[in-house]
Design an enzyme around this catalytic site. Structure first.
Site, PDB file in Angstrom:
ATOM      1  N   HIS A 148     -12.994 -22.719  -0.194  1.00 33.77           N
ATOM      2  CA  HIS A 148     -13.983 -23.183   0.783  1.00 33.77           C
ATOM      3  C   HIS A 148     -15.250 -23.648   0.071  1.00 33.77           C
ATOM      4  CE1 HIS A 148     -16.564 -23.218   4.373  1.00 33.77           C
ATOM      5  NE2 HIS A 148     -15.427 -23.387   5.016  1.00 33.77           N
ATOM      6  N   ARG A 173     -12.281 -16.077  10.332  1.00 30.67           N
ATOM      7  CA  ARG A 173     -11.403 -16.789  11.271  1.00 30.67           C
ATOM      8  C   ARG A 173      -9.941 -16.568  10.880  1.00 30.67           C
ATOM      9  NH1 ARG A 173     -13.843 -22.711  10.603  1.00 30.67           N
ATOM     10  NH2 ARG A 173     -13.512 -22.070   8.440  1.00 30.67           N
ATOM     11  N   ASP A 212      -7.426 -22.327   8.085  1.00 34.03           N
ATOM     12  CA  ASP A 212      -6.216 -23.136   8.204  1.00 34.03           C
ATOM     13  C   ASP A 212      -4.983 -22.472   7.603  1.00 34.03           C
ATOM     14  OD1 ASP A 212      -7.596 -25.340   9.420  1.00 34.03           O
ATOM     15  OD2 ASP A 212      -8.501 -25.692   7.461  1.00 34.03           O
ATOM     16  N   SER A 219     -17.007 -32.661   9.405  1.00 31.14           N
ATOM     17  CA  SER A 219     -16.991 -33.157  10.791  1.00 31.14           C
ATOM     18  C   SER A 219     -18.346 -32.952  11.473  1.00 31.14           C
ATOM     19  CB  SER A 219     -15.871 -32.505  11.595  1.00 31.14           C
ATOM     20  OG  SER A 219     -15.940 -31.103  11.515  1.00 31.14           O
ATOM     21  N   HIS A 257     -10.315 -31.071   4.704  1.00 31.70           N
ATOM     22  CA  HIS A 257     -11.025 -30.480   5.843  1.00 31.70           C
ATOM     23  C   HIS A 257      -9.991 -30.089   6.920  1.00 31.70           C
ATOM     24  CE1 HIS A 257     -14.212 -29.521   8.536  1.00 31.70           C
ATOM     25  NE2 HIS A 257     -14.499 -30.721   8.998  1.00 31.70           N
TER      26      HIS A 257
HETATM   27  N1  AMX Z   1      -6.119 -25.097  -4.730  1.00 33.48           N
HETATM   28  C1  AMX Z   1      -6.271 -25.677  -5.935  1.00 33.48           C
HETATM   29  N2  AMX Z   1      -7.433 -25.982  -6.485  1.00 33.48           N
HETATM   30  C2  AMX Z   1      -8.527 -25.677  -5.794  1.00 33.48           C
HETATM   31  C3  AMX Z   1      -8.477 -25.046  -4.541  1.00 33.48           C
HETATM   32  C4  AMX Z   1      -7.202 -24.768  -4.004  1.00 33.48           C
HETATM   33  N3  AMX Z   1      -7.042 -24.224  -2.801  1.00 33.48           N
HETATM   34  N4  AMX Z   1      -9.724 -24.853  -4.093  1.00 33.48           N
HETATM   35  C5  AMX Z   1     -10.554 -25.362  -5.030  1.00 33.48           C
HETATM   36  N5  AMX Z   1      -9.829 -25.865  -6.054  1.00 33.48           N
HETATM   37  C6  AMX Z   1     -10.324 -26.564  -7.223  1.00 33.48           C
HETATM   38  C7  AMX Z   1     -11.050 -27.829  -6.799  1.00 33.48           C
HETATM   39  O1  AMX Z   1     -10.114 -28.861  -6.499  1.00 33.48           O
HETATM   40  C8  AMX Z   1     -11.921 -28.077  -7.979  1.00 33.48           C
HETATM   41  O2  AMX Z   1     -11.121 -28.624  -8.980  1.00 33.48           O
HETATM   42  P1  AMX Z   1     -11.693 -29.781  -9.980  1.00 33.48           P
HETATM   43  O3  AMX Z   1     -12.917 -29.195 -10.609  1.00 33.48           O
HETATM   44  O4  AMX Z   1     -10.581 -30.038 -10.910  1.00 33.48           O
HETATM   45  O5  AMX Z   1     -12.022 -30.942  -9.094  1.00 33.48           O
HETATM   46  C9  AMX Z   1     -12.312 -26.664  -8.402  1.00 33.48           C
HETATM   47  O6  AMX Z   1     -11.294 -25.803  -7.877  1.00 33.48           O
HETATM   48  C10 AMX Z   1     -13.655 -26.220  -7.900  1.00 33.48           C
HETATM   49  O7  AMX Z   1     -13.675 -26.371  -6.496  1.00 33.48           O
HETATM   50  P2  AMX Z   1     -14.563 -25.397  -5.589  1.00 33.48           P
HETATM   51  O8  AMX Z   1     -15.966 -25.608  -5.972  1.00 33.48           O
HETATM   52  O9  AMX Z   1     -14.006 -24.033  -5.632  1.00 33.48           O
HETATM   53  O10 AMX Z   1     -14.263 -25.947  -4.131  1.00 33.48           O
HETATM   54  P3  AMX Z   1     -14.934 -27.175  -3.390  1.00 33.48           P
HETATM   55  O11 AMX Z   1     -16.153 -26.692  -2.698  1.00 33.48           O
HETATM   56  O12 AMX Z   1     -15.086 -28.345  -4.303  1.00 33.48           O
HETATM   57  O13 AMX Z   1     -13.811 -27.547  -2.333  1.00 33.48           O
HETATM   58  C11 AMX Z   1     -12.180 -27.139  -0.691  1.00 33.48           C
HETATM   59  C12 AMX Z   1     -13.562 -26.771  -1.206  1.00 33.48           C
HETATM   60  C13 AMX Z   1     -11.966 -26.479   0.660  1.00 33.48           C
HETATM   61  C14 AMX Z   1     -12.106 -28.656  -0.514  1.00 33.48           C
HETATM   62  C15 AMX Z   1     -11.128 -26.671  -1.708  1.00 33.48           C
HETATM   63  O14 AMX Z   1     -11.193 -25.279  -1.822  1.00 33.48           O
HETATM   64  C16 AMX Z   1      -9.725 -27.093  -1.343  1.00 33.48           C
HETATM   65  O15 AMX Z   1      -9.322 -28.207  -1.699  1.00 33.48           O
HETATM   66  N6  AMX Z   1      -8.934 -26.233  -0.615  1.00 33.48           N
HETATM   67  C17 AMX Z   1      -7.642 -26.591  -0.131  1.00 33.48           C
HETATM   68  C18 AMX Z   1      -7.735 -27.486   1.094  1.00 33.48           C
HETATM   69  C19 AMX Z   1      -8.201 -26.692   2.296  1.00 33.48           C
HETATM   70  O16 AMX Z   1      -7.691 -25.631   2.607  1.00 33.48           O
HETATM   71  N7  AMX Z   1      -9.157 -27.256   3.044  1.00 33.48           N
HETATM   72  C20 AMX Z   1      -9.653 -26.639   4.291  1.00 33.48           C
HETATM   73  C21 AMX Z   1     -11.045 -26.031   4.151  1.00 33.48           C
HETATM   74  C22 AMX Z   1     -11.518 -25.455   5.466  1.00 33.48           C
HETATM   75  C23 AMX Z   1     -11.754 -26.540   6.467  1.00 33.48           C
HETATM   76  O17 AMX Z   1     -12.636 -27.368   6.301  1.00 33.48           O
HETATM   77  N8  AMX Z   1     -10.986 -26.594   7.533  1.00 33.48           N
END
Ligand code: AMX
Length: 556
Positions: free
Chosen positions: A438, A447, A493, A362, A392
């Site tokens: 994250h 947070r 979150d 964002s 996000h």
């Molecule tokens: N559950 C399952 N798998 C997860 C995960 C989770 N909570 N967090 C990361 N992974 C997976 C990724 O999907 C990725 O899988 P892939 O290689 O098969 O595609 C792998 O682990 C490596 O990812 P990463 O480098 O650890 O994370 P990232 O920087 O690519 O993504 C985020 C970060 C937040 C998108 C991811 O941790 C996620 O999807 N979390 C759940 C959704 C969430 O809570 N989002 C809110 C974030 C905070 C915000 O912006 N408000």
């Protein structure tokens, strides 16, 4: 060297420039009155041990610009009266050593910020910015001239194809995220903000208006300044009728974020920036209408957001604003929640969701769109569309829906084994565990921690809070076992939904709108600085897979 303002008690001591960073140092006599100068009742923390070190850092470098015209000098002897420990003034050698150590320790520079408090007479935020901007423009110019060619890191192919992780590529003044420590707003951590920013009542959660002041100026405001800013936001809060009609044009079943973002687009009709740009204005003036738009946007969002909520969930019965309330409390009131604890929660919520440095979807979107000189409404509406994605901001919705479906499946009395099974089931179905992980953080999000502390204080027996606590034990080891998740710890979150639900705001699909209202504070502040610093159009280079293959083959 010590300055006091008329009858006021706050003393600006000096400023110093170290490693290109400009630090204003304010010395606050917290314990003893100083001949005719009142002691600082507004300051609520004990005088830290390093105060005199910081004082001396300033003492060695007292630039003429450090003092405004109104303060009058107080002698060094008076300064001695402030504290019994004058040991620092006895040994110049020790002090020089100290100064150079401070200059090289960013943590010490951060502690200097703890001492920034202003005079009660400086109530005009716009005027303060006007004073600061030329100085900051100079800083940036100097930084570019002196260090323009310094390398900040190497770009690898991995970074290019992995969402630019770890690539330093943005200037974002209002906050900085440390992977282990979490967010600092202008150098202050969340617990520090909770201690230092003015609250509605003693010991309460910080008022988001105080955070807005801090993000814009880098200085901790006093209560009078915050109250003045509350009043200013109220005076800007009137939403034109066409905005409600634009929202009404959507089906009531449209996602709350769609309705909210449409409302923001409708607000754009009143953009001062757009009007001024069409008339023509010099680049140096850009920040002024950006300030107007950003402040109007921040002020009007609670009315737009609560309209969306009442329209969807409360048969369109609108609750008018209450001008006796602060920003967050009034927002909660317009949503229909007046429990004093809920007002406190809303103050905390709006404060902690406001800003998370510049690279998140964002914030980065707003910065990018704003760089085309799109006005703050256009930039912020774009940001909201990014916030509405499940990886996000929508994650807060996903967390509560996920926990509710868990309870539906297993009941509220869930064993640890049932929880583990549920998490694995989620992962095996190809979904992510919402609220965990994250892009930057590598530890529990502060947070999350401050929301947990709020829950422990106000709702320790809430069954959903207990579930969230159990998940905190169960999820990280499972994500670690997956072997690919870089951060198995909870983010912001993972906690927010259960707190809101406890006080009756249980419509999960609405949660991201609350996040959006808060985010306007960080994004709006940075957009003002983007224009004040004259940051250019953002335009990174992209390449094709073919280009990468050819380049990498040659390079190896
Ligand atoms: N559950 C399952 N798998 C997860 C995960 C989770 N909570 N967090 C990361 N992974 C997976 C990724 O999907 C990725 O899988 P892939 O290689 O098969 O595609 C792998 O682990 C490596 O990812 P990463 O480098 O650890 O994370 P990232 O920087 O690519 O993504 C985020 C970060 C937040 C998108 C991811 O941790 C996620 O999807 N979390 C759940 C959704 C969430 O809570 N989002 C809110 C974030 C905070 C915000 O912006 N408000």
């Amino acid at each position: 060297m010590l300055y006091a303002r008329g009858k006021e008690y706050i003393s600006k001591f000096a400023s110093c420039t170290e490693s290109g960073l400009q630090c204003s140092v304010w010395f606050l006599p917290t314990t003893r009155p100083l001949g005719g100068v009142k002691s600082l009742s507004a300051v609520r923390w004990p005088l830290p041990k390093y105060d005199l070190k910081v004082l001396f850092l300033g003492f060695l470098h007292p630039p003429a610009t450090a003092f405004s015209s109104r303060p009058f000098p107080v002698s060094i002897l008076s300064l001695q009266a402030i504290s019994g420990s004058m040991v620092f003034f006895r040994s110049v050698a020790a002090l020089s050593k100290l100064r150079s150590r401070l200059a090289h320790q960013s943590t010490s520079l951060r502690s200097i910020r703890w001492l920034q408090v202003q005079s009660t007479s400086d109530l005009d935020l716009h005027a303060q910015l006007k004073d600061m901007i030329p100085e900051q423009q100079e800083c940036l110019k100097k930084l570019k001239a002196e260090h323009g060619k310094v390398q900040l890191g190497n770009i690898t192919l991995d970074m290019v194809i992995s969402g630019m992780r770890g690539m330093t590529g943005l200037l974002w003044e209002t906050s900085l995220l440390d992977p282990d420590e979490g967010i600092r707003f202008r150098g202050l951590s969340i617990p520090e903000c909770q201690k230092l920013l003015p609250a509605a009542s003693s010991g309460g959660e910080p008022l988001p208006e105080g955070l807005l002041w801090l993000l814009l100026t880098g200085k901790v405001p006093n209560k009078e300044q915050v109250d003045g800013l509350s009043a200013e936001l109220q005076s800007r809060a009137k939403v034109p009728e066409h905005v409600f009609r634009a929202i009404d044009a959507l089906p009531v079943t449209a996602h709350p974020m769609t309705q909210f973002a449409s409302g923001v687009m409708a607000l754009q009709v009143e953009s001062e920036f757009q009007k001024a740009y069409e008339k023509g204005m010099p680049k140096t003036m850009f920040w002024e209408p950006t300030y107007e738009d950003s402040m109007n946007l921040i002020a009007r969002l609670p009315t737009v957001a609560s309209y969306v909520y009442r329209r969807i969930y409360k048969d369109g019965q609108i609750i008018p604003a209450d001008s006796s309330l602060d920003y967050a409390a009034n927002f909660s009131h317009m949503l229909g929640f007046d429990d004093p604890k809920m007002l406190e929660l809303m103050r905390l919520y709006v404060t902690i969701h406001s800003d998370h440095e510049g690279g998140n979807v964002s914030a980065h979107t707003a910065h990018l769109v704003g760089s085309a000189l799109s006005d703050p409404y256009l930039s912020f509406a774009a940001a909201l569309n990014g916030l509405a994605g499940p990886l996000h901001g929508l994650a807060n919705q996903e967390v509560l829906l996920w926990i509710e479906s868990l309870v539906k499946e297993c009941g509220e009395d869930i064993t640890t084994d049932q929880l583990k099974d549920y998490v694995w089931k989620t992962l095996k179905s190809g979904k992510v565990v919402p609220g965990y992980g994250h892009g930057v953080l590598r530890k529990t999000d502060p947070r999350y921690t401050c929301q947990r502390e709020f829950a422990l204080k106000h709702l320790p027996d809430d069954p959903f809070f207990k579930l969230v606590s159990k998940l905190y034990e169960v999820v990280p080891p499972i994500l670690t076992d997956l072997g690919k998740v870089k951060n198995p710890w909870p983010n912001v979150d993972a906690h927010s939904g259960v707190l809101l639900k406890h006080f009756g705001l249980s419509e999960a699909r609405y949660f991201t709108v609350l996040f959006g209202v808060s985010r306007s504070i960080g994004i709006g502040s940075q957009l003002i600085w983007d224009r004040a610093l004259g940051l250019p159009l953002e335009r990174p280079k992209s390449v094709t897979m073919d280009w990468l293959r050819t380049y990498c083959t040659k390079a190896t």
